[in-house]
Scaffold this active site. Sequence first.
Site, PDB file in Angstrom:
ATOM      1  N   PRO A 277     -91.048 -41.151 -13.018  1.00 24.33           N
ATOM      2  CG  PRO A 277     -92.930 -41.033 -14.372  1.00 24.33           C
ATOM      3  CD  PRO A 277     -92.247 -40.350 -13.224  1.00 24.33           C
ATOM      4  CG  ASP A 278     -86.340 -44.731 -16.973  1.00 23.98           C
ATOM      5  OD1 ASP A 278     -86.623 -44.582 -18.178  1.00 23.98           O
ATOM      6  OD2 ASP A 278     -85.183 -44.860 -16.548  1.00 23.98           O
ATOM      7  CB  ILE A 279     -90.360 -41.665 -20.257  1.00 18.17           C
ATOM      8  CG1 ILE A 279     -90.902 -40.646 -19.249  1.00 18.17           C
ATOM      9  CG2 ILE A 279     -91.261 -41.754 -21.486  1.00 18.17           C
ATOM     10  CD1 ILE A 279     -90.820 -39.213 -19.704  1.00 18.17           C
TER      11      ILE A 279
ATOM     12  CE  LYS B 239     -82.450 -45.628 -18.153  1.00 17.27           C
ATOM     13  NZ  LYS B 239     -83.019 -44.299 -18.041  1.00 17.27           N
TER      14      LYS B 239
ATOM     15  CE  LYS C 253     -77.862 -44.490 -17.710  1.00 14.01           C
ATOM     16  NZ  LYS C 253     -77.489 -43.084 -17.864  1.00 14.01           N
TER      17      LYS C 253
ATOM     18  CG  ASN D 166     -81.840 -31.242 -17.880  1.00 12.92           C
ATOM     19  OD1 ASN D 166     -81.717 -30.866 -19.030  1.00 12.92           O
ATOM     20  ND2 ASN D 166     -82.786 -32.093 -17.517  1.00 12.92           N
TER      21      ASN D 166
ATOM     22  CG  ASP E 207     -82.665 -38.942 -13.202  1.00 11.70           C
ATOM     23  OD1 ASP E 207     -83.268 -39.603 -14.068  1.00 11.70           O
ATOM     24  OD2 ASP E 207     -81.452 -38.687 -13.268  1.00 11.70           O
TER      25      ASP E 207
HETATM   26  N1  CTP Z   1     -85.087 -41.248 -19.473  1.00  9.13           N
HETATM   27  C1  CTP Z   1     -86.449 -41.299 -19.438  1.00  9.13           C
HETATM   28  N2  CTP Z   1     -87.129 -40.997 -18.305  1.00  9.13           N
HETATM   29  C2  CTP Z   1     -86.454 -40.650 -17.179  1.00  9.13           C
HETATM   30  C3  CTP Z   1     -85.034 -40.581 -17.205  1.00  9.13           C
HETATM   31  C4  CTP Z   1     -84.377 -40.887 -18.366  1.00  9.13           C
HETATM   32  O1  CTP Z   1     -87.073 -41.612 -20.457  1.00  9.13           O
HETATM   33  N3  CTP Z   1     -87.133 -40.362 -16.088  1.00  9.13           N
HETATM   34  C5  CTP Z   1     -84.393 -41.634 -20.718  1.00  9.13           C
HETATM   35  C6  CTP Z   1     -83.645 -40.524 -21.432  1.00  9.13           C
HETATM   36  O2  CTP Z   1     -84.469 -39.908 -22.407  1.00  9.13           O
HETATM   37  C7  CTP Z   1     -82.498 -41.272 -22.076  1.00  9.13           C
HETATM   38  C8  CTP Z   1     -82.258 -42.424 -21.130  1.00  9.13           C
HETATM   39  O3  CTP Z   1     -83.433 -42.574 -20.357  1.00  9.13           O
HETATM   40  O4  CTP Z   1     -82.860 -41.839 -23.306  1.00  9.13           O
HETATM   41  C9  CTP Z   1     -81.107 -42.306 -20.207  1.00  9.13           C
HETATM   42  O5  CTP Z   1     -81.070 -41.077 -19.562  1.00  9.13           O
HETATM   43  P1  CTP Z   1     -79.896 -40.773 -18.557  1.00  9.13           P
HETATM   44  O6  CTP Z   1     -80.103 -39.437 -17.949  1.00  9.13           O
HETATM   45  O7  CTP Z   1     -78.583 -41.062 -19.205  1.00  9.13           O
HETATM   46  O8  CTP Z   1     -80.067 -41.916 -17.520  1.00  9.13           O
HETATM   47  P2  CTP Z   1     -80.822 -42.061 -16.180  1.00  9.13           P
HETATM   48  O9  CTP Z   1     -81.945 -42.989 -16.356  1.00  9.13           O
HETATM   49  O10 CTP Z   1     -81.157 -40.723 -15.652  1.00  9.13           O
HETATM   50  O11 CTP Z   1     -79.737 -42.802 -15.303  1.00  9.13           O
HETATM   51  P3  CTP Z   1     -78.582 -42.226 -14.367  1.00  9.13           P
HETATM   52  O12 CTP Z   1     -79.071 -40.968 -13.784  1.00  9.13           O
HETATM   53  O13 CTP Z   1     -78.389 -43.317 -13.400  1.00  9.13           O
HETATM   54  O14 CTP Z   1     -77.372 -42.056 -15.256  1.00  9.13           O
END
Ligand code: CTP
Length: 398
Positions: A304-306, A342, A338, A208, A276
């Site tokens: 995974p969502d860190i 989270k 969000k 990205n 993502d």
């Molecule tokens: N983040 C993370 N791990 C992921 C995705 C996101 O830690 N796999 C963290 C980012 O560092 C940021 C926050 O989550 O602090 C939100 O990231 P964002 O891209 O806005 O959100 P997403 O979780 O990707 O949600 P969406 O795509 O539905 O907007």
Amino acid sequence: MLAGKRVLLIIGGGIAAFKSLELIRHLRKRGAEVVPVLTRAGEEFVTPLSVSGLAAQKVYRDLFDLTDESEMGHIELSRAADLVVVAPATADLIAKMAAGLANDLASTLLMATDKRVLIAPAMNVRMWQHAATRRNIATLKADGVLIAGPNEGTMACGEVGPGRMAEPLEIVAAIEMAISDGPLKGKHILVTSGPTHEPIDPVRYIANRSSGAQGSAIARALAALGAEVTFVTGPADVAPPDGVRVVRVQTALQMLEAVQATLPADAGVFAAAVADWRMANAASSKMKKDAKGSLPKLEFAENPDILATVSQMKKGRPALVVGFAAETDDVIENAIAKRKRKGCDWILANDVSPETGIMGGSENAVTLISADGVDVWPRMGKSQVAERLAAAIAARLG
Ligand code: CTP
């Protein structure tokens, strides 16, 4: 500012060692205690007597000096200081530090210390520019070692260029900065930054537009307030700041692993633009076109969502977890949702629609969302956003 502080000063073997005598004088004038260590090579340039005379202290010289071991072991010596300073830091000492060698008193102290280390390099210009020194300096920076100088000018050997040791007063200023009791002193803060690269095959990846500018500025601002920062970064355009420990990763899975290995921390700021999705079917060798012109089928798997993983940790969760919400529509509503989803404490919402120029740009316009409500910050430079966030974190952790 240095009153009551103790500096362990390692004097290496270079012509600039004579300037270290002046450095001792300046430090003591400011109230610091200087514990001197003289390397074998250093003794060729300044005498133990002049060093101990100026420091009004015993000079430590030999790792196997049993008297010293009974008085104060080298481990204790390396830790009973507020800061370890190496001046002059020769090419040889720098190489030893980068390689983790511990074969004399100075290098052993540098390996054993749990304190910050500041080096003042001094060497011939060619040695400073040598690829090996470049590599070693990059390694030390990534380890969080602070570096003062070198300056440009005429050297003792007659050559001109970078390599002259910083002047004693410049080193004093760097020491004062490093030692200052910022409001985040003693706090360990994790910062994630940059994009992640998710391989499609060995030569292609999904990524990205994140430049890593905001994350880098946040790490710098936290370190400036005295925090010990671990900076876990994907392949960003903007270089990590000095004075932080850098862990480089490529993918989201590697970032999660690095984050987990970094904890415990007092706070975590998750500024990375983590992908993502990754490829569920990444190829292990380069994908080739075929004669029929058939198109590759890319299959995705969710990363995974860190931020959520750390926010929802039952044990060892940082006291303050800060996330970002990059949105293009309904910025505030999405960010409020969000934060809840989270489980983080604060979320900084920003509008990354292309017309804002924020993604990859130098400015940011954020809204801080917490349990206390919504705080809209005006549009400002990314470093100002970082400073304001760092101050808010200091107020919260303090
Ligand atoms: N983040 C993370 N791990 C992921 C995705 C996101 O830690 N796999 C963290 C980012 O560092 C940021 C926050 O989550 O602090 C939100 O990231 P964002 O891209 O806005 O959100 P997403 O979780 O990707 O949600 P969406 O795509 O539905 O907007």
